[in-house]
Design a protein around this motif. Structure first.
Motif, PDB file in Angstrom:
ATOM      1  N   GLU A  46      26.673  33.877  35.533  1.00 36.48           N
ATOM      2  CA  GLU A  46      26.066  34.195  37.246  1.00 36.48           C
ATOM      3  C   GLU A  46      25.026  33.294  38.939  1.00 36.48           C
ATOM      4  O   GLU A  46      24.892  32.157  38.109  1.00 36.48           O
ATOM      5  CB  GLU A  46      24.955  35.830  37.251  1.00 36.48           C
ATOM      6  CG  GLU A  46      25.792  36.373  35.967  1.00 36.48           C
ATOM      7  CD  GLU A  46      24.276  37.542  36.100  1.00 36.48           C
ATOM      8  OE1 GLU A  46      23.588  37.217  36.040  1.00 36.48           O
ATOM      9  OE2 GLU A  46      24.821  38.019  35.294  1.00 36.48           O
ATOM     10  N   ASN A  47      26.153  33.917  39.821  1.00 35.49           N
ATOM     11  CA  ASN A  47      25.486  32.458  40.971  1.00 35.49           C
ATOM     12  C   ASN A  47      25.502  31.123  40.574  1.00 35.49           C
ATOM     13  O   ASN A  47      24.768  30.256  40.667  1.00 35.49           O
ATOM     14  CB  ASN A  47      23.498  33.183  40.952  1.00 35.49           C
ATOM     15  CG  ASN A  47      23.119  32.726  42.394  1.00 35.49           C
ATOM     16  OD1 ASN A  47      24.320  32.205  43.167  1.00 35.49           O
ATOM     17  ND2 ASN A  47      22.198  32.582  42.367  1.00 35.49           N
ATOM     18  N   HIS A  62      37.560  36.399  36.003  1.00 36.79           N
ATOM     19  CA  HIS A  62      37.223  36.609  37.489  1.00 36.79           C
ATOM     20  C   HIS A  62      36.781  36.117  37.676  1.00 36.79           C
ATOM     21  O   HIS A  62      35.352  35.511  36.645  1.00 36.79           O
ATOM     22  CB  HIS A  62      36.551  38.686  36.837  1.00 36.79           C
ATOM     23  CG  HIS A  62      36.811  39.075  38.022  1.00 36.79           C
ATOM     24  ND1 HIS A  62      38.224  39.861  38.411  1.00 36.79           N
ATOM     25  CD2 HIS A  62      35.710  39.800  37.748  1.00 36.79           C
ATOM     26  CE1 HIS A  62      37.428  40.951  38.815  1.00 36.79           C
ATOM     27  NE2 HIS A  62      36.453  40.456  39.155  1.00 36.79           N
ATOM     28  N   ARG A  64      33.870  37.134  40.985  1.00 35.09           N
ATOM     29  CA  ARG A  64      33.544  37.888  42.376  1.00 35.09           C
ATOM     30  C   ARG A  64      32.163  36.647  43.048  1.00 35.09           C
ATOM     31  O   ARG A  64      31.184  35.679  42.919  1.00 35.09           O
ATOM     32  CB  ARG A  64      32.766  38.933  41.757  1.00 35.09           C
ATOM     33  CG  ARG A  64      31.607  40.046  42.941  1.00 35.09           C
ATOM     34  CD  ARG A  64      31.435  40.894  42.220  1.00 35.09           C
ATOM     35  NE  ARG A  64      30.005  40.569  41.514  1.00 35.09           N
ATOM     36  CZ  ARG A  64      29.348  41.012  40.556  1.00 35.09           C
ATOM     37  NH1 ARG A  64      29.926  41.987  39.715  1.00 35.09           N
ATOM     38  NH2 ARG A  64      28.789  40.380  39.626  1.00 35.09           N
ATOM     39  N   PRO A  66      29.617  36.913  46.291  1.00 35.46           N
ATOM     40  CA  PRO A  66      27.953  37.100  46.959  1.00 35.46           C
ATOM     41  C   PRO A  66      28.334  38.315  48.223  1.00 35.46           C
ATOM     42  O   PRO A  66      28.108  39.960  47.880  1.00 35.46           O
ATOM     43  CB  PRO A  66      26.808  36.410  47.438  1.00 35.46           C
ATOM     44  CG  PRO A  66      27.491  35.478  46.790  1.00 35.46           C
ATOM     45  CD  PRO A  66      29.370  35.022  46.341  1.00 35.46           C
ATOM     46  N   GLY A  67      29.692  38.097  48.757  1.00 37.41           N
ATOM     47  CA  GLY A  67      29.914  38.808  49.955  1.00 37.41           C
ATOM     48  C   GLY A  67      30.945  40.446  49.103  1.00 37.41           C
ATOM     49  O   GLY A  67      31.343  41.503  50.490  1.00 37.41           O
ATOM     50  N   GLY A  68      31.322  40.145  48.126  1.00 40.13           N
ATOM     51  CA  GLY A  68      32.624  41.428  47.224  1.00 40.13           C
ATOM     52  C   GLY A  68      33.339  40.514  47.151  1.00 40.13           C
ATOM     53  O   GLY A  68      34.338  42.058  46.470  1.00 40.13           O
ATOM     54  N   ALA A  69      34.138  39.805  48.049  1.00 44.93           N
ATOM     55  CA  ALA A  69      35.215  39.635  47.556  1.00 44.93           C
ATOM     56  C   ALA A  69      35.909  38.889  45.563  1.00 44.93           C
ATOM     57  O   ALA A  69      34.379  38.689  45.138  1.00 44.93           O
ATOM     58  CB  ALA A  69      34.985  37.989  47.932  1.00 44.93           C
ATOM     59  N   GLU A  70      36.725  39.193  45.169  1.00 45.25           N
ATOM     60  CA  GLU A  70      37.084  39.305  44.250  1.00 45.25           C
ATOM     61  C   GLU A  70      38.659  39.037  43.375  1.00 45.25           C
ATOM     62  O   GLU A  70      39.305  39.202  44.041  1.00 45.25           O
ATOM     63  CB  GLU A  70      36.877  40.749  42.997  1.00 45.25           C
ATOM     64  CG  GLU A  70      35.371  40.872  42.964  1.00 45.25           C
ATOM     65  CD  GLU A  70      34.860  42.426  41.658  1.00 45.25           C
ATOM     66  OE1 GLU A  70      35.832  42.574  41.591  1.00 45.25           O
ATOM     67  OE2 GLU A  70      34.099  43.125  42.488  1.00 45.25           O
ATOM     68  N   HIS A  85      29.057  32.256  43.050  1.00 51.60           N
ATOM     69  CA  HIS A  85      30.625  32.915  42.432  1.00 51.60           C
ATOM     70  C   HIS A  85      29.850  33.290  41.428  1.00 51.60           C
ATOM     71  O   HIS A  85      28.773  32.644  40.631  1.00 51.60           O
ATOM     72  CB  HIS A  85      31.800  32.562  42.155  1.00 51.60           C
ATOM     73  CG  HIS A  85      31.451  31.173  41.365  1.00 51.60           C
ATOM     74  ND1 HIS A  85      31.261  29.350  42.533  1.00 51.60           N
ATOM     75  CD2 HIS A  85      31.710  31.035  40.227  1.00 51.60           C
ATOM     76  CE1 HIS A  85      31.337  29.452  41.273  1.00 51.60           C
ATOM     77  NE2 HIS A  85      31.506  29.454  40.613  1.00 51.60           N
ATOM     78  N   ASP A  86      30.267  34.189  41.073  1.00 52.77           N
ATOM     79  CA  ASP A  86      30.149  35.323  39.076  1.00 52.77           C
ATOM     80  C   ASP A  86      31.186  34.755  38.429  1.00 52.77           C
ATOM     81  O   ASP A  86      31.937  34.920  39.151  1.00 52.77           O
ATOM     82  CB  ASP A  86      29.356  36.346  39.163  1.00 52.77           C
ATOM     83  CG  ASP A  86      27.869  36.898  39.518  1.00 52.77           C
ATOM     84  OD1 ASP A  86      27.211  35.756  39.519  1.00 52.77           O
ATOM     85  OD2 ASP A  86      27.926  37.850  40.325  1.00 52.77           O
TER      86      ASP A  86
END
Length: 102
Positions: A46-47, A62, A64, A66-70, A85-86
């Protein structure tokens, strides 16, 4: 005189395990570093504070932002992933990718 350099990830220059389920193997080739990353099934990071330039060898992961883009990365794909990113290995096999730290 120029010389040929040959190295192998079977004997990396450095090995790190920054978090359970993640292994980083680094080769120093001339002025370049090349890194092989392995994330075990179930790994979650994470992060992440690093930018990545990578090529996926095996498995899928996968990402992801912070703004929601995956997005999902699969074998044979090249990508750039910005810091923050995560990353998750959601599959049943290890994910292995090559990375050029920059």
């Amino acid at each position: 005189m120029k010389t040929i350099v040959k190295k192998s990830f079977t004997s990396p220059d450095e090995v790190y395990n920054p978090k359970e389920g993640m292994k980083l193997e680094i080769l120093e080739v001339d002025v370049l570093k090349l890194q092989r990353n392995t994330a075990q099934p179930g790994y979650e990071g994470e992060n992440c504070e690093y930018n990545h330039l990578l090529y996926v060898i095996s498995g899928k992961f996968h990402v992801r932002m912070p703004g929601g883009a995956e997005i999902e990365f699969s074998p044979g794909e090249v990508g750039v992933i910005p810091a923050g990113h995560d990353l998750r290995n959601t599959g049943n096999e290890s994910v292995i990718w090559l990375e050029i730290p920059h």
